[in-house]
Design a protein around this motif. Structure first.
Motif, PDB file in Angstrom:
ATOM      1  N   ASP A 101       0.804  -1.164   0.008  1.00  0.00           N
ATOM      2  CA  ASP A 101      -0.090  -0.069  -0.123  1.00  0.00           C
ATOM      3  C   ASP A 101       0.973   1.250  -0.168  1.00  0.00           C
ATOM      4  O   ASP A 101       0.703   2.304  -0.843  1.00  0.00           O
ATOM      5  N   ARG A 104       2.371   1.532  -3.593  1.00  0.00           N
ATOM      6  CA  ARG A 104       1.588   2.112  -4.313  1.00  0.00           C
ATOM      7  C   ARG A 104       1.027   3.719  -4.009  1.00  0.00           C
ATOM      8  O   ARG A 104       1.145   4.468  -5.330  1.00  0.00           O
ATOM      9  N   ASP A 105       1.057   3.953  -3.086  1.00  0.00           N
ATOM     10  CA  ASP A 105       0.794   5.306  -2.579  1.00  0.00           C
ATOM     11  C   ASP A 105       1.844   6.261  -2.936  1.00  0.00           C
ATOM     12  O   ASP A 105       1.518   7.406  -3.566  1.00  0.00           O
ATOM     13  N   GLN A 107       4.365   5.571  -5.331  1.00  0.00           N
ATOM     14  CA  GLN A 107       4.277   5.692  -6.747  1.00  0.00           C
ATOM     15  C   GLN A 107       3.201   6.668  -7.326  1.00  0.00           C
ATOM     16  O   GLN A 107       3.606   7.243  -8.282  1.00  0.00           O
ATOM     17  N   THR A 108       2.075   6.342  -6.860  1.00  0.00           N
ATOM     18  CA  THR A 108       1.026   7.379  -7.395  1.00  0.00           C
ATOM     19  C   THR A 108       1.222   8.831  -7.021  1.00  0.00           C
ATOM     20  O   THR A 108       0.953   9.618  -7.892  1.00  0.00           O
ATOM     21  N   GLY A 111       3.967   9.906  -9.354  1.00  0.00           N
ATOM     22  CA  GLY A 111       3.472   9.998 -10.894  1.00  0.00           C
ATOM     23  C   GLY A 111       2.772  11.121 -11.245  1.00  0.00           C
ATOM     24  O   GLY A 111       2.808  11.872 -11.991  1.00  0.00           O
ATOM     25  N   SER A 112       1.770  11.313 -10.012  1.00  0.00           N
ATOM     26  CA  SER A 112       0.941  12.526  -9.970  1.00  0.00           C
ATOM     27  C   SER A 112       1.825  13.907 -10.118  1.00  0.00           C
ATOM     28  O   SER A 112       1.506  14.664 -10.999  1.00  0.00           O
TER      29      SER A 112
END
Length: 161
Positions: A101, A104-105, A107-108, A111-112
């Motif tokens: 988690d 992914r957070d 990475q998000t 990326g954002s």
């Protein structure tokens, strides 16, 4: 996120990437018994939950007291091994799920931020092209394909056309 401040600014070194990769390989190698199942198998298999887990423990206790009614092909020790493995894997899955988690957070968010900055730069190049700044036209033509309304409708562009 509409928050324009930079919330993450990190570069992983090649050494860090190699170390993480090696550790993941070590974890995988420490459990050579791991298998993969198909999505269809995942749907079909009966699932364990807290109630089922209590039931398994009740059955385990009952057959420890008297296994004489069981046919020889039923192996109570295998059920116990399976339940123990389930419990052991749960102890591994919980922290790994937390780690996944967080990965992914992160990475998000990274990326954002990269995408938001790219959109901001694109809009600056677009404005520079409209203003007729030298060199802006070729850069704008190189980037504008992403927002070409004739091929797809895209709402990512921040400013007005």
């Amino acid at each position: 996120m509409s928050d324009s401040k930079n919330q993450i600014s990190v570069t992983m070194t090649d050494e860090s990437m190699l170390q993480v990769s090696d550790l993941l390989k070590q974890i995988t190698n420490a459990m050579p018994f791991l298998i993969g199942i198909t999505p269809e198998q995942r749907k079909r298999l009966p699932k364990i939950n807290k109630s089922n887990q209590s039931f398994i423990k009740d059955v385990e206790m009952a057959i420890k007291n008297d296994s004489s009614i069981l046919p020889a092909y039923v192996k109570p020790d295998e059920m116990t091994k399976d339940l123990n493995l389930y419990d052991q894997l749960e102890e591994i899955i919980v922290p790994l799920s937390y780690l996944l988690d967080r990965l992914r957070d992160t990475q998000t968010l990274a990326g954002s931020e990269a995408y938001t900055n790219a959109l901001m730069v694109y809009n600056m190049v677009k404005a520079a092209n409209k203003a007729g700044l030298p060199g802006a036209n070729s850069l704008y033509n190189q980037l504008k394909g992403r927002f070409d309304r004739t091929s797809t409708i895209n709402t990512d562009e921040i400013s007005n056309n």
